[in-house]
Scaffold this motif. Structure first.
Motif, short mmCIF file in Angstrom:
data_model
loop_
_atom_site.label_atom_id
_atom_site.label_comp_id
_atom_site.label_asym_id
_atom_site.label_seq_id
_atom_site.Cartn_x
_atom_site.Cartn_y
_atom_site.Cartn_z
N LEU A 1 0.25 -1.31 0.05
CA LEU A 1 -0.15 0.03 -0.20
C LEU A 1 1.15 1.17 -0.31
N VAL A 2 2.23 1.42 0.48
CA VAL A 2 3.16 1.94 0.51
C VAL A 2 3.84 2.89 -0.61
N LYS A 3 3.79 0.96 -0.98
CA LYS A 3 4.92 1.47 -2.93
C LYS A 3 4.05 1.24 -3.98
N PHE A 4 2.63 0.82 -4.17
CA PHE A 4 1.76 0.80 -4.54
C PHE A 4 0.63 1.00 -4.44
N PRO A 5 0.35 2.60 -3.93
CA PRO A 5 -1.06 2.53 -3.51
C PRO A 5 -3.02 3.02 -4.42
N GLU A 6 -2.41 3.30 -6.14
CA GLU A 6 -3.17 2.84 -6.85
C GLU A 6 -3.68 1.55 -7.19
N LYS A 7 -2.48 0.58 -7.35
CA LYS A 7 -2.99 -0.53 -7.79
C LYS A 7 -3.78 -1.57 -6.38
N GLU A 8 -3.03 -1.22 -5.66
CA GLU A 8 -3.70 -1.77 -4.36
C GLU A 8 -5.20 -1.04 -3.28
N SER A 9 -4.66 0.18 -4.25
CA SER A 9 -7.23 0.49 -4.18
C SER A 9 -7.79 0.16 -5.13
N LEU A 10 -6.92 0.00 -6.48
CA LEU A 10 -7.99 -0.48 -7.61
C LEU A 10 -8.40 -1.99 -7.36
N LYS A 11 -7.16 -2.27 -6.83
CA LYS A 11 -7.91 -4.08 -6.11
C LYS A 11 -8.86 -4.41 -4.92
N ILE A 12 -9.27 -2.88 -3.92
CA ILE A 12 -10.01 -2.64 -2.99
C ILE A 12 -11.34 -2.75 -3.96
N MET A 13 -11.29 -1.81 -4.08
CA MET A 13 -12.55 -1.86 -5.58
C MET A 13 -13.62 -2.49 -5.97
N ASN A 14 -12.07 -3.53 -6.21
CA ASN A 14 -12.80 -4.69 -7.38
C ASN A 14 -13.25 -5.43 -6.02
N TYR A 15 -12.91 -5.80 -5.23
CA TYR A 15 -13.33 -6.58 -3.91
C TYR A 15 -14.81 -6.12 -3.34
N LEU A 16 -14.95 -4.80 -3.35
CA LEU A 16 -16.56 -4.08 -3.31
C LEU A 16 -17.20 -3.87 -4.39
N THR A 17 -16.60 -4.32 -5.40
CA THR A 17 -17.35 -4.06 -6.45
C THR A 17 -18.34 -2.60 -6.39
N VAL A 18 -17.25 -2.00 -6.46
CA VAL A 18 -17.69 -0.11 -6.32
C VAL A 18 -16.93 -0.27 -7.72
N GLU A 19 -17.44 1.07 -8.62
CA GLU A 19 -16.28 1.27 -9.80
C GLU A 19 -16.66 3.14 -9.04
N VAL A 20 -15.46 3.36 -9.44
CA VAL A 20 -14.95 5.01 -9.60
C VAL A 20 -13.77 5.06 -10.56
N SER A 21 -13.29 6.40 -10.95
CA SER A 21 -12.21 6.68 -11.94
C SER A 21 -11.14 7.11 -11.42
N LYS A 22 -10.48 6.75 -12.29
CA LYS A 22 -8.98 6.87 -11.59
C LYS A 22 -8.67 8.29 -10.75
N LYS A 23 -8.67 9.32 -12.00
CA LYS A 23 -9.23 10.61 -10.85
C LYS A 23 -9.39 10.12 -9.32
N HIS A 24 -10.78 9.62 -8.95
CA HIS A 24 -11.39 9.49 -7.87
C HIS A 24 -9.97 8.79 -7.03
N ILE A 25 -9.45 7.48 -7.59
CA ILE A 25 -8.07 7.10 -6.76
C ILE A 25 -7.45 7.62 -6.20
N GLN A 26 -6.57 8.35 -7.32
CA GLN A 26 -5.86 9.26 -7.09
C GLN A 26 -6.43 10.26 -6.16
N ASN A 27 -7.61 11.29 -6.32
CA ASN A 27 -7.86 12.22 -5.24
C ASN A 27 -7.91 10.88 -4.08
N SER A 28 -7.83 9.97 -3.77
CA SER A 28 -8.69 9.84 -2.31
C SER A 28 -6.81 9.36 -1.15
N ILE A 29 -5.85 9.07 -2.52
CA ILE A 29 -5.16 8.90 -2.13
C ILE A 29 -4.16 9.75 -1.87
#
Length: 253
Positions: free
Chosen positions: A170-198
């Motif tokens: 999560l420290v090294k690859f926050p975007e990749k891990e965040s996408l993994k989380i969203m897929n697990y939760l079956t919630v779709e968001v934009s790449k920009k939203h993930i980047q802003n959240s991080i």
């Protein structure tokens, strides 16, 4: 409609607060505090104004306790796993420690001023020894959440419908891990939203916020946000103890 309650679980000092905040931001839902203690005003509650079908809660509960801790239903569990040697280092800088010979004394438990004074006489070496004991065997004199060893706490959650997130990844690859989380939760968001959240939940941003609002607790829980400090903090003997006690096909330390 019942809320979908996402519970973020981890051994103490594993990044549970950070991941809870990040998931609540990614999903755009409230972080409602501690699982099983919903009515308490936890200092890391945030986003309560967000309107969502989801809620996020933080937990250190053992697997046998987590479902019984609250009357609310659990939708999904996400477990954050951190190198237990770094858990030791982080715990040394977070918890209060007391001399072993008085920790279970009646007067010590009854009078808070004895606690306050006695904690000043615990050396850094003793703090490390107590944290190593907590991680390897459990040590409730430090915190009620150290009822189990790191190994037992983690392994009880294995082979369940649970997503595991590595603190180090999560420290090294926050975007990749965040996408993994969203897929697990079956919630779709934009790449920009993930980047802003991080970005909003980054150590730098949280530190600036804590300084601005003069929140000492927030400053304490976002000390460094790194990993690998144990390599400089542990003696050769301590490194061997961990290597001997934490051998498993599920992790490699």
């Amino acid at each position: 409609m019942d809320k979908k309650n996402i519970v973020i679980v981890g051994y103490p000092k594993s990044g549970t607060t950070w991941l809870s905040r990040l998931v609540s931001e990614l999903v755009s839902c409230p972080l409602q505090g501690d699982w099983g203690f919903e009515s308490l005003n936890a200092p890391y509650k945030e986003g309560l104004q967000r309107v969502s079908n989801y809620n996020v809660f933080k937990s250190h509960h053992t697997f046998n306790e987590v479902e019984k801790a609250s009357e609310l239903p659990i939708y999904k569990i996400i477990y954050i796993i951190r190198d237990p040697r770094d858990v030791v280092v982080s715990g040394i800088n977070f918890f209060k420690f007391y001399p072993k010979f008085i920790a279970n004394n009646y007067l010590f438990k009854k009078f808070s001023f004895i606690k306050k004074v006695s904690s000043k006489f615990v050396s850094e070496k003793e703090k490390k020894q107590q944290m190593i004991q907590a991680v390897l065997s459990g040590n409730k004199s430090i915190s009620q959440w150290f009822v189990q060893s790191w190994k037992t706490h983690y392994e009880e959650y294995l082979n369940k419908d649970i997503l595991f997130i590595s603190y180090e990844n999560l420290v090294k690859f926050p975007e990749k891990e965040s996408l993994k989380i969203m897929n697990y939760l079956t919630v779709e968001v934009s790449k920009k939203h993930i980047q802003n959240s991080i970005s909003n939940q980054s150590l730098l941003h949280r530190k600036k916020t804590a300084i601005h609002i003069k929140d000492e607790f927030q400053k304490k829980i976002i000390r460094k946000g790194t990993f690998g400090d144990w390599e400089n903090e542990f003696s050769d003997d301590e490194k061997c103890i961990f290597k001997k006690n934490l051998t498993s096909p599920f992790y490699n330390f």
